[in-house]
Scaffold this motif. Sequence first.
Motif, PDB file in Angstrom:
ATOM      1  N   TYR A 107       0.826  -1.210   0.000  1.00  0.00           N
ATOM      2  CA  TYR A 107       0.000   0.000   0.000  1.00  0.00           C
ATOM      3  C   TYR A 107       0.860   1.259   0.000  1.00  0.00           C
ATOM      4  O   TYR A 107       0.599   2.196   0.747  1.00  0.00           O
ATOM      5  N   GLY A 108       1.965   1.200  -0.775  1.00  0.00           N
ATOM      6  CA  GLY A 108       2.751   2.410  -0.948  1.00  0.00           C
ATOM      7  C   GLY A 108       3.824   2.574   0.093  1.00  0.00           C
ATOM      8  O   GLY A 108       4.616   3.501   0.029  1.00  0.00           O
ATOM      9  N   ASN A 166       5.584  -7.272  -8.152  1.00  0.00           N
ATOM     10  CA  ASN A 166       6.175  -8.523  -7.659  1.00  0.00           C
ATOM     11  C   ASN A 166       5.969  -8.776  -6.178  1.00  0.00           C
ATOM     12  O   ASN A 166       6.701  -9.557  -5.572  1.00  0.00           O
ATOM     13  N   TRP A 167       4.999  -8.113  -5.542  1.00  0.00           N
ATOM     14  CA  TRP A 167       4.901  -8.331  -4.105  1.00  0.00           C
ATOM     15  C   TRP A 167       4.443  -9.749  -3.791  1.00  0.00           C
ATOM     16  O   TRP A 167       4.693 -10.277  -2.707  1.00  0.00           O
TER      17      TRP A 167
END
Lengths: 75, 87
Positions: B67-68, B77-78
């Motif tokens: 979330y930034g 790619n998280w």
Amino acid sequence: MFSQRKFYTPYTSPTDPCPPIEVKSYETPPQLYLGFQPPCLPQYASAKEALHRGTLWPALYSPYESPYKRGDTGE
Amino acid sequence: MNEPLTNAYYELLEEIQAVDFVLCELTLYLDTHPWDNEAVQQFNHHAHQSRQLKKQYEKQYGPLFQYGMSYSGYPWNWKEAPWPWQV
């Protein structure tokens, strides 16, 4: 050997329904005696050691010794 | 990204964990000692250090937060392994 664990023997009655527990124990960590923490207490040298010890201040270090491993019959 | 995690990975992660633990302890301490200037300075020092370590980690191993809170690699790619419980 100094330990924060303290022992006591509860009263056992012949009319107890279950087999009695002879010796019981409890932990007495430092914060019980500290009250309001004074500022500028000495700290552990490295963050890693503080992490492994579980506290930033040696004065508050409290290793939990399981009464079962140690055998809970106090000296 | 299936090769096993290196020793350096775990060391860096433990360093981040140690610094964050110090921040946690200092937060709790400062809640009751707001006037302790030394502790506030120590807190800010560790906050900066934590930010640096996380930047270093994310440069090598990808985003830590979502979330930034972390920059993303390309492609998105998280969701790549290893997940936290696989580390």
